[in-house]
Motif scaffolding. Structure first.
Motif, PDB file in Angstrom:
ATOM      1  N   PHE A 132       0.850  -1.201   0.000  1.00  0.00           N
ATOM      2  CA  PHE A 132       0.000   0.000   0.000  1.00  0.00           C
ATOM      3  C   PHE A 132       0.886   1.252   0.000  1.00  0.00           C
ATOM      4  CE2 PHE A 132      -2.675  -3.262   1.971  1.00  0.00           C
ATOM      5  CZ  PHE A 132      -3.780  -3.184   1.143  1.00  0.00           C
ATOM      6  N   GLU A 133       1.971   1.182   0.793  1.00  0.00           N
ATOM      7  CA  GLU A 133       2.877   2.346   0.846  1.00  0.00           C
ATOM      8  C   GLU A 133       3.487   2.606  -0.533  1.00  0.00           C
ATOM      9  OE1 GLU A 133       4.120   1.485   5.503  1.00  0.00           O
ATOM     10  OE2 GLU A 133       5.680   1.383   3.980  1.00  0.00           O
ATOM     11  N   SER A 166      -9.293   5.895   4.396  1.00  0.00           N
ATOM     12  CA  SER A 166      -9.072   6.253   2.992  1.00  0.00           C
ATOM     13  C   SER A 166      -8.490   5.043   2.251  1.00  0.00           C
ATOM     14  CB  SER A 166      -8.095   7.429   2.913  1.00  0.00           C
ATOM     15  OG  SER A 166      -6.850   6.995   3.389  1.00  0.00           O
ATOM     16  N   GLY A 167      -8.420   5.128   0.923  1.00  0.00           N
ATOM     17  CA  GLY A 167      -7.853   4.037   0.122  1.00  0.00           C
ATOM     18  C   GLY A 167      -8.887   2.955  -0.136  1.00  0.00           C
ATOM     19  N   ASP A 197       1.159   6.597  -6.731  1.00  0.00           N
ATOM     20  CA  ASP A 197      -0.149   7.168  -7.050  1.00  0.00           C
ATOM     21  C   ASP A 197      -1.019   6.191  -7.859  1.00  0.00           C
ATOM     22  OD1 ASP A 197      -2.086   9.078  -6.951  1.00  0.00           O
ATOM     23  OD2 ASP A 197      -1.372  10.211  -8.695  1.00  0.00           O
ATOM     24  N   CYS A 198      -1.007   4.917  -7.459  1.00  0.00           N
ATOM     25  CA  CYS A 198      -1.839   3.941  -8.175  1.00  0.00           C
ATOM     26  C   CYS A 198      -2.701   3.131  -7.218  1.00  0.00           C
ATOM     27  CB  CYS A 198      -0.968   3.034  -9.049  1.00  0.00           C
ATOM     28  SG  CYS A 198       0.084   1.905  -8.119  1.00  0.00           S
ATOM     29  N   GLU A 199      -2.985   3.701  -6.027  1.00  0.00           N
ATOM     30  CA  GLU A 199      -3.840   2.982  -5.067  1.00  0.00           C
ATOM     31  C   GLU A 199      -5.201   2.640  -5.665  1.00  0.00           C
ATOM     32  OE1 GLU A 199      -3.380   6.034  -2.059  1.00  0.00           O
ATOM     33  OE2 GLU A 199      -3.344   4.418  -0.573  1.00  0.00           O
ATOM     34  N   ASP A 200      -5.646   3.502  -6.601  1.00  0.00           N
ATOM     35  CA  ASP A 200      -6.977   3.266  -7.179  1.00  0.00           C
ATOM     36  C   ASP A 200      -7.011   2.022  -8.071  1.00  0.00           C
ATOM     37  OD1 ASP A 200      -5.332   4.424  -9.060  1.00  0.00           O
ATOM     38  OD2 ASP A 200      -6.947   5.518 -10.054  1.00  0.00           O
ATOM     39  N   ALA A 250       2.221   1.657  -3.465  1.00  0.00           N
ATOM     40  CA  ALA A 250       1.162   2.095  -4.389  1.00  0.00           C
ATOM     41  C   ALA A 250       0.833   3.569  -4.156  1.00  0.00           C
ATOM     42  CB  ALA A 250      -0.071   1.229  -4.217  1.00  0.00           C
ATOM     43  N   LYS A 251       0.904   3.993  -2.895  1.00  0.00           N
ATOM     44  CA  LYS A 251       0.612   5.405  -2.580  1.00  0.00           C
ATOM     45  C   LYS A 251       1.665   6.313  -3.211  1.00  0.00           C
ATOM     46  CE  LYS A 251      -0.975   8.251   1.114  1.00  0.00           C
ATOM     47  NZ  LYS A 251      -1.138   8.499   2.491  1.00  0.00           N
ATOM     48  N   LYS A 252       2.943   5.910  -3.048  1.00  0.00           N
ATOM     49  CA  LYS A 252       4.027   6.725  -3.633  1.00  0.00           C
ATOM     50  C   LYS A 252       3.884   6.773  -5.149  1.00  0.00           C
ATOM     51  CE  LYS A 252       7.389   5.250  -0.174  1.00  0.00           C
ATOM     52  NZ  LYS A 252       8.347   4.173  -0.043  1.00  0.00           N
ATOM     53  N   ARG A 264     -10.653  -2.904   2.230  1.00  0.00           N
ATOM     54  CA  ARG A 264      -9.696  -3.984   2.488  1.00  0.00           C
ATOM     55  C   ARG A 264     -10.379  -5.351   2.621  1.00  0.00           C
ATOM     56  NH1 ARG A 264      -4.473  -1.842   4.720  1.00  0.00           N
ATOM     57  NH2 ARG A 264      -4.322   0.072   3.528  1.00  0.00           N
TER      58      ARG A 264
END
Ligand SMILES: Cc1cc2nc3c(=O)[nH]c(=O)nc-3n(C[C@H](O)[C@H](O)[C@H](O)COP(=O)(O)OP(=O)(O)OC[C@H]3O[C@@H](n4cnc5c(N)ncnc54)[C@H](O)[C@@H]3O)c2cc1C
Length: 485
Positions: free
Chosen positions: A71-72, A221-222, A78-81, A74-76, A225
């Motif tokens: 998740f960390e 957020s995100g 910018d593809c969490e979506d 993916a956040k960096k 799960r």
């Protein structure tokens, strides 16, 4: 300018390269090169997408959401979506016992039942088997320290039937391993902790349930799960996003590293010369081996024979997956569930089957199709990995017919083989890893990362690659810390 060479561009090597790339983007004066022998990047993460809308995973199809590192990342990026949950409203897993698919009772956490009614009513266990599992409440904890095999631990606490019908297919499936040789300390330390802390797995699981429920709901957020999660276009999405963030000029594909030499400079500093197939060499001030232990062993023999020897002691086994796409109208099965697992000794060659298009959205062109994925090989049936395509298809077809009643011809089939490439954490694994750390510490500038050491799952590999990159950056900045795998 100082340079880091990264050997291997699976998710470990890519996470390593990404961490160094970010340091460069933030102004650190450093260079890197990512060397991959294959013609593609991603290693075992390998999704095949057809133009008509099928998505077939060759290696991993998901990741566990209880560890934060994916998740960390993916956040960096910018593809969490792009992260998706599994379709848990259809979550049913079956275990094949006596030629019948029996539903895994609701509430099983790892190997421990947590809900009373489903446990009482399930036909997965016999009554003596259920009573034996309940005895866990009263069995005293083990007092002698030291490692133990997973099989010995489960048999001691929950009984033989739980080992055969639950732990073996469910838990060992994750590692493609044999519970009779698996190290409990290295693979399921949480079970060991529960025994030591609560004196019983049942007590420990009940107590930790509240915390776990919270973790599964995850942050506000995100993405929503679920325990296992994937990416919209398959796991390859993650690889594509990492690669997008790297400088393409620093990636060499088809670069098959043959060996690495240590070179002493006149000023006493150590540099490394990396020899590629074809005769080219690459120089570097630090080398991160993001290849598996056996491959790394071959590369470091000239630097440290003892290190190479102990790396070879981590066994690697072979496995294969066969994905089959069906037109639903050709098949009577309803695919309602996530699939089934086959314990050893039930008389089948396949190890299990995921009903992929039920478990994940977006794996088939439309609801008129279904795709399933069958597993073969693993530590006890490795020879199946080396069958020809036709032989493998014949095995899979005949067993799927027996188990699921499917006799139709698939509209598409994908076979992926992973020869000698799944590391096994056998008894004493953590002692071996400790020794590897000690040997590596004698060679400043060398770092090891990846699935062979402290976790085979994708989040662990990302964490391992990130840490190796950070250690290499500190080393090159003059802050010498002992390297850890
Ligand atoms: C069938 C299968 C299913 C799996 N399912 C899951 C799952 O659902 N969830 C999960 O979390 N994990 C799963 N795993 C495990 C997970 O996929 C791996 O542990 C992880 O991808 C390993 O990543 P890695 O980068 O460490 O190694 P790899 O992906 O093996 O990458 C190593 C790279 O190094 C390169 N290399 C090796 N030697 C050299 C050399 N001499 N020169 C240059 N390059 C070299 C290789 O070509 C390769 O690309 C599964 C694995 C398999 C095989």
């Amino acid at each position: 300018m100082k340079k880091v060479a990264i050997i291997g561009a699976g998710i470990t090597g890519l996470s390593t390269a990404y961490t160094i790339q970010r340091a460069i983007d933030k102004g650190q004066d450093i260079d890197y090169v990512l060397l991959e022998k294959d013609s593609r990047l991603g290693g075992k993460i390998c999704t095949e997408r057809t133009s008509d809308g099928f998505v077939a995973e060759g290696g991993p199809d998901s990741f566990i959401s209880t560890k934060p590192w994916i998740f960390e990342l993916a956040k960096k990026l910018d593809c969490e979506d792009r992260i998706i949950p599994s379709n848990d409203e259809l979550k049913k897993t079956y275990i094949l016992i006596g030629n019948k698919l029996r539903m895994l009772p609701d509430g099983v956490m790892m190997v421990v039942p947590t809900k009373i009614m489903p446990f009482i009513t399930t036909d997965l266990f016999s009554w003596p088997g259920k009573l034996r599992m309940a005895m866990d409440y009263f069995i005293p904890k083990k007092r002698e320290p030291g490692d133990e095999t997973l099989a010995s631990f489960i048999e001691r606490r929950l009984g033989k039937e739980c080992l055969h019908r639950l732990a073996d297919p469910l838990v060992a499936g994750v590692y493609s391993s044999d519970p009779e040789t698996m190290s409990l300390q290295a693979t399921f330390p949480i079970l060991l902790d529960m025994e030591q802390k609560y004196g019983s797995l049942l007590k420990g699981t009940f107590t930790s349930m509240k915390g776990r429920a919270k973790a599964q709901h995850g942050p506000s957020s995100g993405p929503k799960r679920t325990l296992h999660m994937s990416f919209k276009g398959g796991m390859q999405d993650l690889i594509n996003e990492v690669v997008k963030a790297l400088d393409k000029d620093k990636i060499l594909i088809g670069a098959d590293v043959q060996k690495v030499d240590e070179v002493e400079g006149e000023d006493g500093s150590t540099t490394y010369r990396i020899h590629l197939a074809g005769g080219k060499t690459v120089g570097a001030n630090a080398v991160i081996f993001a290849s598996l232990a056996h491959e790394t062993a071959n590369l470091v023999t000239g630097i440290d024979k003892d290190l190479a020897g102990i790396l070879k002691e981590i066994p690697q086994i072979s496995a294969a997956t066969v994905s089959l796409a069906y037109r639903k109208s050709d098949v009577k099965h309803d695919f309602k569930g996530f699939g089934f697992l086959v314990p050893l000794g039930e008389g089948y060659k396949i190890k299990g089957c995921t009903w992929s298009s039920t478990k994940w959205s977006g794996r088939v062109p439309s609801d008129d199709y279904a795709i399933i994925r069958v597993f073969l090989g693993g530590s006890r049936k490795q020879e199946l990995t080396f069958l020809s395509d036709d032989e493998m298809k014949a095995v899979v077809k005949s067993e799927i017919k027996k188990i699921m009643g499917i006799d139709a011809e698939p509209v598409n089939t994908w076979i992926f083989r992973w020869p000698n490439s799944m590391p096994q954490y056998t008894l004493g694994h953590l002692d071996r890893v400790k020794k590897i750390d000690e040997y590596v510490a004698c060679h400043p500038g060398i770092f090891l990362a990846g699935a062979s050491y402290r976790g085979v799952g994708i989040p662990d590999c990302i964490n391992s690659g990130t840490k190796a990159a950070e250690a290499a950056l500190s080393y090159l900045a003059g802050k010498i810390e002992p390297a850890k795998v």
